[in-house]
Write a protein that holds these residues in place. Structure first.
Motif, short mmCIF file in Angstrom:
data_model
loop_
_atom_site.label_atom_id
_atom_site.label_comp_id
_atom_site.label_asym_id
_atom_site.label_seq_id
_atom_site.Cartn_x
_atom_site.Cartn_y
_atom_site.Cartn_z
N MET A 148 0.85 -1.20 0.00
CA MET A 148 0.00 0.00 0.00
C MET A 148 0.88 1.25 0.00
SD MET A 148 -3.04 0.92 2.76
CE MET A 148 -3.47 -0.79 3.11
N PHE A 183 -0.07 7.38 2.78
CA PHE A 183 -1.07 8.44 2.61
C PHE A 183 -1.20 9.19 3.93
CE2 PHE A 183 -3.17 4.44 3.70
CZ PHE A 183 -3.84 4.78 4.87
N TYR A 221 -3.84 11.25 6.52
CA TYR A 221 -5.18 10.86 6.96
C TYR A 221 -5.79 11.98 7.77
CZ TYR A 221 -8.53 8.47 10.09
OH TYR A 221 -9.63 8.10 10.82
N LEU A 256 -9.86 -0.24 0.63
CA LEU A 256 -8.61 -0.74 1.22
C LEU A 256 -8.13 -1.98 0.48
CD1 LEU A 256 -9.31 -0.03 4.96
CD2 LEU A 256 -7.50 0.98 3.58
N ASP A 273 -11.52 10.56 6.27
CA ASP A 273 -12.38 9.61 6.98
C ASP A 273 -13.71 10.30 7.30
OD1 ASP A 273 -13.67 7.90 8.72
OD2 ASP A 273 -11.91 7.53 9.99
N ARG A 280 -17.39 9.71 10.92
CA ARG A 280 -18.01 10.41 12.06
C ARG A 280 -19.06 11.42 11.62
NH1 ARG A 280 -14.36 8.60 16.61
NH2 ARG A 280 -13.46 6.85 15.48
N PRO A 295 3.63 8.86 6.76
CA PRO A 295 2.85 9.58 7.78
C PRO A 295 2.33 8.62 8.86
CG PRO A 295 2.10 10.11 5.56
CD PRO A 295 3.04 8.97 5.42
N THR A 303 -0.10 5.32 9.05
CA THR A 303 -1.54 5.38 8.78
C THR A 303 -2.04 4.16 8.01
OG1 THR A 303 -1.04 6.66 6.80
CG2 THR A 303 -1.67 7.92 8.76
N ARG A 304 -1.14 3.46 7.33
CA ARG A 304 -1.55 2.30 6.54
C ARG A 304 -1.88 1.08 7.39
NH1 ARG A 304 3.61 2.21 2.68
NH2 ARG A 304 4.53 2.85 4.65
N THR A 320 -3.45 -1.71 9.26
CA THR A 320 -4.82 -2.21 9.42
C THR A 320 -5.09 -2.48 10.90
OG1 THR A 320 -4.14 -4.50 9.16
CG2 THR A 320 -4.83 -3.34 7.15
N LEU A 357 -9.58 -5.40 6.74
CA LEU A 357 -10.09 -4.45 5.75
C LEU A 357 -10.50 -3.13 6.37
CD1 LEU A 357 -12.24 -6.26 3.03
CD2 LEU A 357 -9.94 -5.34 2.89
N THR A 358 -9.83 -2.76 7.45
CA THR A 358 -10.11 -1.47 8.06
C THR A 358 -8.82 -0.96 8.67
OG1 THR A 358 -11.72 -0.31 9.44
CG2 THR A 358 -10.82 -2.36 10.34
N LEU A 359 -8.71 0.36 8.74
CA LEU A 359 -7.48 0.95 9.29
C LEU A 359 -7.64 1.16 10.79
CD1 LEU A 359 -6.96 3.69 6.56
CD2 LEU A 359 -5.68 1.54 6.78
N VAL A 417 -6.55 3.56 12.53
CA VAL A 417 -6.87 4.97 12.84
C VAL A 417 -8.36 5.28 12.70
CG1 VAL A 417 -4.62 5.98 12.31
CG2 VAL A 417 -6.29 5.67 10.47
N MET A 418 -9.08 4.44 11.97
CA MET A 418 -10.52 4.68 11.79
C MET A 418 -11.32 4.30 13.04
SD MET A 418 -10.70 3.17 7.91
CE MET A 418 -12.49 2.98 7.82
N HIS A 419 -10.67 3.64 14.00
CA HIS A 419 -11.41 3.09 15.15
C HIS A 419 -11.07 3.77 16.46
CE1 HIS A 419 -13.35 0.13 12.71
NE2 HIS A 419 -12.20 0.01 12.06
N ASP A 420 -10.55 4.99 16.37
CA ASP A 420 -10.18 5.74 17.57
C ASP A 420 -11.34 5.76 18.57
OD1 ASP A 420 -8.09 7.43 18.76
OD2 ASP A 420 -9.64 8.98 18.68
N GLN A 467 -12.93 3.31 19.92
CA GLN A 467 -13.90 2.21 19.87
C GLN A 467 -13.43 0.99 20.67
OE1 GLN A 467 -14.61 1.90 15.56
NE2 GLN A 467 -16.48 3.11 15.85
#
Lengths: 317, 209
Positions: A1, A4, A6, A35, A50, A53, B41, B60-61, B63, B102-104, B106-109, B111
């Motif tokens: 990948m 990137f 974010y 992804l 993202d 939210r 990053p 950030t990549r 998962t 299939l999810t990052l 960082v998307m789950h802060d 949770q």
């Protein structure tokens, strides 16, 4: 990948502004398709926005008796919504026929519409693909094309759209609501939302760069038998070879029929809907007008007729 | 995140630790600089993993699966296909089963993440874990953590009345073996222990037919 940056945004306007600032950015919601493609470097956005939210995860009733489905409503929640189960069962059935329980818990309404084809050559960076690399050629035309399009294809691309949900939404005449990066909003009929491949198969929808889907609106419910019949290579967790979304009134009035697995977008032919009373052969003949098949996918024409026969029979029951 | 003291030294621990050390970076969160030059990053994320808040600073990549395995050193969730097709990576996020590959992260802060390690322990098995043992619901065991987390999600979905593709009536969902088979289709078992897996889940769910 590819690496990137974010950021997480709080309002649709912020999302649009972030997209304006980063023209190559992608919105990410469920991420189940994006992804997957980023891992293969078929997608390589330098920046992800993202949108999880945003306050777009509700289903509310509209003034004219329909439903406004927020862009972030997860597929599981849409399928299980009591109003959808009762009044738009074809949509619940279509959603439940797609993907797996894990994916439906994550995948969103807007993301489902925007998912990319599963054409094997689109997914294989070592092979030419006009959708992935414009101008490189189409490997599928003379390659493995058993599950590819028989309608609306071009000599540039014979990919199919993989969504089940979108097929039901096409039968229901849904509308896609969006916000532009500059704050303008618009409503796009689902019939016009997805494009045919033509000479630009990499352009799949009417969305402008940075334009964000905020909701999908269903008009008021249509009475009748709501049926989604999907034929696939295994009983669960597979893409459609052929699917039919149908709403067939009990009083013999013309119904609604939309087809999946046949084209670059959900396929609907109003003239075919007028012929339901004549039986599956007549409907298929009209629906498949102009079909162009390959030796591998020619079976789809007969499969459409047989699937229609099952649907019409089920509607009578 | 460093919880080395919780993990006995093993070949697996050393491998996971090596990978974690190599990928943790310290640049500020939500960096806007184009990623073409310099280190990739990173972003800082707090996940509540099995009831415990854990702070991660990750590329950030990363998962969610890699954050759990390589950084939290919870190696129960497995990487099978890494594309959401096999279900070996299934975990519960705020009680719902998802493919963690299939999810990052960082998307789950903020949770709640529940992995197989959070469902039960060797000396205090979750009922599904005990039932998988009793019914021989595996051979090699690689898919088992994902199967069990998925099964926990399935039983919750049935309890909530969420319909499935095989529900004859969308409004009145009945728990049956057919329902279990359909709902577990996102979890592949190459050893083919499916019938015993269904028996184990059915026992815990009190499902007769």
């Amino acid at each position: 990948m590819k690496p990137f940056t974010y950021e997480r945004v709080a309002t649709p306007a912020d999302a649009a502004a972030a997209a304006l600032k980063n023209p190559k950015a992608k919105f990410i919601a469920g991420g189940t398709n994006l992804l997957d493609l980023m891992k293969l470097e078929i997608e390589a956005p330098p920046h992800l926005i993202d949108i999880n939210r945003l306050e777009l995860a509700k289903i509310v009733e509209t003034d004219d008796g329909g439903l406004r489905i927020g862009a972030l409503v997860r597929n599981t929640d849409l399928a299980a919504d009591r109003r959808v189960r009762k009044d738009y069962a074809v949509l619940s059935r279509a959603l439940l026929a797609g993907a797996s329980g894990q994916l439906r818990n994550k995948a969103t309404t807007a993301g489902n519409l925007l998912q990319r084809t599963r054409c094997p050559y689109f997914y294989d960076p070592t092979k030419p693909c006009n959708k992935r690399t414009p101008g490189s050629g189409c490997s599928a035309l003379s390659g493995f094309n058993r599950n590819l399009a028989i309608l609306g294809a071009s000599d540039q691309c014979i990919a199919t759209h993989p969504s089940d949900m979108a097929v039901a939404m096409r039968a229901l005449d849904a509308t896609v609501e969006t916000i532009h990066a500059d704050g303008r909003t618009r409503a796009i009929p689902i019939a016009d939302f997805h494009r045919l491949p033509g000479s630009t198969p990499s352009v799949e929808t009417e969305l402008a760069p940075g334009e964000l889907i905020t909701a999908v609106v269903l008009p008021k419910p249509i009475k009748g038998a709501h049926i989604y019949r999907k034929v696939r290579d295994r009983a669960s967790y597979a893409f459609a070879l052929v699917s039919v979304a149908a709403v067939i009134p009990k009083d013999g009035a013309p119904g609604r029929l939309a087809f999946g697995g046949l084209a670059h977008k959900p396929w609907r032919v109003p003239a075919a809907e007028q012929r339901i009373a004549e039986g599956p052969k007549a409907v298929a003949q009209t629906a498949l007008a102009g079909a162009r098949t390959t030796p591998q996918n020619a079976f789809k024409t007969e499969l459409v007729e047989r699937t229609l026969a099952a649907v019409i029979e089920q509607a009578k029951a | 995140m460093d919880n080395e003291e919780l993990i006995p030294v093993s070949r697996r621990g050393i491998l996971a630790g090596g990978a974690a050390t190599a990928t943790i970076a310290t640049t500020p969160a939500a960096a806007q600089a184009p990623p073409a030059e310099g280190p990739p990053p990173t972003a800082t994320t707090v996940l509540k993993v099995n009831g415990k808040a854990m702070t991660f600073t990750l590329d950030t990549r990363t998962t969610l699966l890699d954050a759990l395995r390589e950084h939290a050193r919870l190696t129960g969730a497995k990487k099978g296909c890494d594309h959401g097709q096999c279900g070996a990576c299934t975990v519960l996020v705020d009680g719902r089963r998802i493919n963690s590959c299939l999810t990052l992260a960082v998307m789950h802060d903020g949770q709640e993440i529940t992995t197989i390690e959070g469902l039960g322990r060797p000396d205090d098995l979750h009922p599904l874990q005990a039932a998988f043992v009793a019914h021989d619901g595996y051979q090699c065991g690689y898919c088992t953590p994902g199967q069990i987390c998925s099964a926990a999600g399935v039983l919750a979905e049935l309890k909530a009345g969420v319909p499935s593709h095989v529900s004859p009536d969308l409004d009145e969902v009945k728990a049956t073996h057919d329902e279990l088979r359909e709902r577990m289709s996102g979890n592949i078992c190459r050893c083919g222990a499916y019938s015993n897996i269904i028996d184990a889940i059915a026992e815990v769910g009190g499902i007769k037919a």
